[in-house]
Motif scaffolding. Structure first.
Motif, mmCIF file in Angstrom:
data_model
loop_
_atom_site.group_PDB
_atom_site.id
_atom_site.type_symbol
_atom_site.label_atom_id
_atom_site.label_comp_id
_atom_site.label_asym_id
_atom_site.label_seq_id
_atom_site.Cartn_x
_atom_site.Cartn_y
_atom_site.Cartn_z
ATOM 1 N N GLU A 26 0.853 -1.195 0.000
ATOM 2 C CA GLU A 26 0.000 0.000 0.000
ATOM 3 C C GLU A 26 0.883 1.238 0.000
ATOM 4 O OE1 GLU A 26 -3.602 0.649 1.847
ATOM 5 O OE2 GLU A 26 -3.942 -1.435 2.452
ATOM 6 N N VAL A 27 0.546 2.181 -0.872
ATOM 7 C CA VAL A 27 1.298 3.428 -0.970
ATOM 8 C C VAL A 27 0.316 4.590 -0.902
ATOM 9 C CG1 VAL A 27 3.182 2.404 -2.294
ATOM 10 C CG2 VAL A 27 1.224 3.377 -3.510
ATOM 11 N N THR A 28 0.814 5.765 -0.576
ATOM 12 C CA THR A 28 -0.047 6.950 -0.500
ATOM 13 C C THR A 28 -0.079 7.722 -1.809
ATOM 14 O OG1 THR A 28 1.793 8.268 0.385
ATOM 15 C CG2 THR A 28 0.334 7.191 1.977
ATOM 16 N N LYS A 29 0.892 7.470 -2.673
ATOM 17 C CA LYS A 29 0.907 8.098 -3.988
ATOM 18 C C LYS A 29 1.731 7.221 -4.924
ATOM 19 C CE LYS A 29 4.887 11.084 -2.954
ATOM 20 N NZ LYS A 29 5.380 12.491 -2.917
ATOM 21 N N VAL A 30 1.489 7.389 -6.228
ATOM 22 C CA VAL A 30 2.220 6.588 -7.201
ATOM 23 C C VAL A 30 2.300 7.352 -8.514
ATOM 24 C CG1 VAL A 30 0.157 5.354 -8.035
ATOM 25 C CG2 VAL A 30 2.407 4.275 -8.216
ATOM 26 N N VAL A 31 3.421 7.204 -9.180
ATOM 27 C CA VAL A 31 3.658 7.856 -10.469
ATOM 28 C C VAL A 31 3.193 6.928 -11.593
ATOM 29 C CG1 VAL A 31 5.426 8.814 -12.006
ATOM 30 C CG2 VAL A 31 5.618 9.120 -9.530
ATOM 31 N N LEU A 32 2.661 7.513 -12.660
ATOM 32 C CA LEU A 32 2.270 6.737 -13.825
ATOM 33 C C LEU A 32 3.489 6.440 -14.691
ATOM 34 C CD1 LEU A 32 -0.665 5.833 -14.477
ATOM 35 C CD2 LEU A 32 -0.488 7.672 -12.797
ATOM 36 N N SER A 33 3.656 5.185 -15.085
ATOM 37 C CA SER A 33 4.792 4.778 -15.903
ATOM 38 C C SER A 33 4.585 5.192 -17.361
ATOM 39 C CB SER A 33 4.973 3.265 -15.824
ATOM 40 O OG SER A 33 3.934 2.620 -16.542
ATOM 41 N N PRO A 34 5.638 5.176 -18.172
ATOM 42 C CA PRO A 34 5.488 5.530 -19.594
ATOM 43 C C PRO A 34 4.528 4.615 -20.339
ATOM 44 C CG PRO A 34 7.803 5.584 -18.950
ATOM 45 C CD PRO A 34 7.054 4.978 -17.796
ATOM 46 N N GLY A 35 4.379 3.374 -19.865
ATOM 47 C CA GLY A 35 3.509 2.427 -20.544
ATOM 48 C C GLY A 35 2.071 2.445 -20.089
ATOM 49 N N GLY A 36 1.701 3.412 -19.233
ATOM 50 C CA GLY A 36 0.310 3.541 -18.822
ATOM 51 C C GLY A 36 -0.088 2.638 -17.667
ATOM 52 N N THR A 37 0.850 2.305 -16.816
ATOM 53 C CA THR A 37 0.556 1.518 -15.622
ATOM 54 C C THR A 37 1.089 2.251 -14.397
ATOM 55 O OG1 THR A 37 2.623 0.267 -15.903
ATOM 56 C CG2 THR A 37 0.632 -0.689 -16.866
ATOM 57 N N PRO A 253 -0.784 7.393 -23.106
ATOM 58 C CA PRO A 253 0.629 7.716 -22.889
ATOM 59 C C PRO A 253 0.855 9.134 -22.378
ATOM 60 C CG PRO A 253 0.333 6.574 -24.981
ATOM 61 C CD PRO A 253 -1.034 6.880 -24.463
ATOM 62 N N SER A 254 -0.081 10.031 -22.687
ATOM 63 C CA SER A 254 0.051 11.426 -22.259
ATOM 64 C C SER A 254 0.079 11.583 -20.744
ATOM 65 C CB SER A 254 -1.104 12.259 -22.813
ATOM 66 O OG SER A 254 -2.351 11.764 -22.340
ATOM 67 N N GLU A 255 -0.376 10.567 -20.010
ATOM 68 C CA GLU A 255 -0.470 10.666 -18.552
ATOM 69 C C GLU A 255 0.817 10.259 -17.843
ATOM 70 O OE1 GLU A 255 -3.730 12.055 -17.561
ATOM 71 O OE2 GLU A 255 -3.166 12.292 -19.672
ATOM 72 N N ALA A 256 1.814 9.783 -18.577
ATOM 73 C CA ALA A 256 3.080 9.349 -17.977
ATOM 74 C C ALA A 256 3.684 10.465 -17.143
ATOM 75 C CB ALA A 256 4.054 8.917 -19.070
ATOM 76 N N GLY A 257 4.123 10.108 -15.948
ATOM 77 C CA GLY A 257 4.748 11.071 -15.049
ATOM 78 C C GLY A 257 3.785 11.749 -14.096
#
Length: 279
Positions: A26-37, A253-257
């Motif tokens: 469990e995490v409190t935040k997470v970054v979106l990967s370049p592949g959309g996960t 893909p636009s959501e990466a980062g």
């Protein structure tokens, strides 16, 4: 399905599974990967000498491995359920030693494959995070009250990435459309997602998440209850069978980062929950 006045769907849990088929974090935040996960989610897969995934679907003994992860330090600590002895491995520098531990446990040689771009999702089309509501998981727990299933155990059985609150049970079933090729656009915090379909389940939820013991008639009871409780506003045509729970998504893909955070608001024009800033 109406929301309570003044409330909005809120992201309440984020869970990633760094090694496919092992315990989540469990995490409190997470970054979106370049592949959309989600970054770190299914980043590693256990594979045999033929290159096939070694997962809990095929090898239920994996349920007995307890795994904890330090995502910042990049370490994994593993032990067998019945023992106290634990071993810690650096996921990048000691991967071969980690693979040997897994090989010794399984009784045949395995290696770890890594994919930091997209991980190893089960669904190559709807490869984004899965989403479910807390109310849905509580309702499923009630279906098995005779067995004493808790919310935590149901959460562990279905291994969903994102969990939302302030919505009724099965509200998430409105995050995919009546037509297979028409994704539903929605947003959690700053991240745009597309709802694709109801997630088909495998054998894993039928088993105790810590021991692998099968719960009698789990699948049959689930199918009967899921069919009976499907919201009237959800197309039954999207269910070739009713052993489905949670929503598969796709992320452009636009959501990466971009970053998902606990407390982010879910907004969906299709449901009258409009896009905008978090409250």
């Amino acid at each position: 399905m109406e929301l309570a006045q003044g409330e909005a769907p809120i992201l309440s849990h984020i869970i990633v599974y760094p090694i496919k088929s092992l315990d989540g974090v469990e995490v409190t935040k997470v970054v979106l990967s370049p592949g959309g996960t989600l970054r770190y989610d299914r980043e590693f897969a256990i594979v045999d000498q033929q290159g096939n995934w070694v997962n809990a679907k095929r090898y239920p003994q994996l349920h007995r491995i307890r795994a904890t992860f330090d995502l910042i330090c990049r370490t994994a600590t593993l032990r067998v359920q019945e023992t106290r002895t634990a071993s810690t491995f650096h996921l990048d520098e000691e991967r071969s030693r980690l693979a040997q531990w897994l090989s010794d446990f399984l009784g045949f040689p395995v290696t770890l494959q890594q994919n930091q771009h997209r991980g190893f999702p089960d669904d190559p089309v709807a490869y984004g995070p899965t989403i479910v509501s807390t109310a849905t998981l509580l309702t499923v727990a009630d279906w098995y009250a005779a067995y004493g299933l808790s919310l935590l155990e149901v959460r562990q059985r279905f291994r969903t990435n994102l969990e939302i609150t302030h919505v009724p049970a099965f509200w998430e079933d409105h995050l995919y459309s009546d037509a297979p090729n028409c994704p539903v656009d929605f947003q959690i915090g700053p991240v745009h997602l597309q709802g694709i379909n109801p997630c088909q389940r495998c054998l894993v939820p039928t088993r105790h998440p810590l021991t692998g013991e099968v719960l009698p008639d789990f699948k049959q009871q689930f199918i009967a209850q899921r069919s009976a409780t499907l919201p009237d506003t959800v197309a039954r045509s999207r269910f070739n069978h009713f052993y489905r729970l949670a929503v598969n998504t796709r992320i452009p893909p636009s959501e990466a980062g971009k970053i998902l955070r606990i407390g982010d608001v879910l907004r969906c024009p299709r449901l009258g929950v409009e896009f905008g800033t978090n409250r």
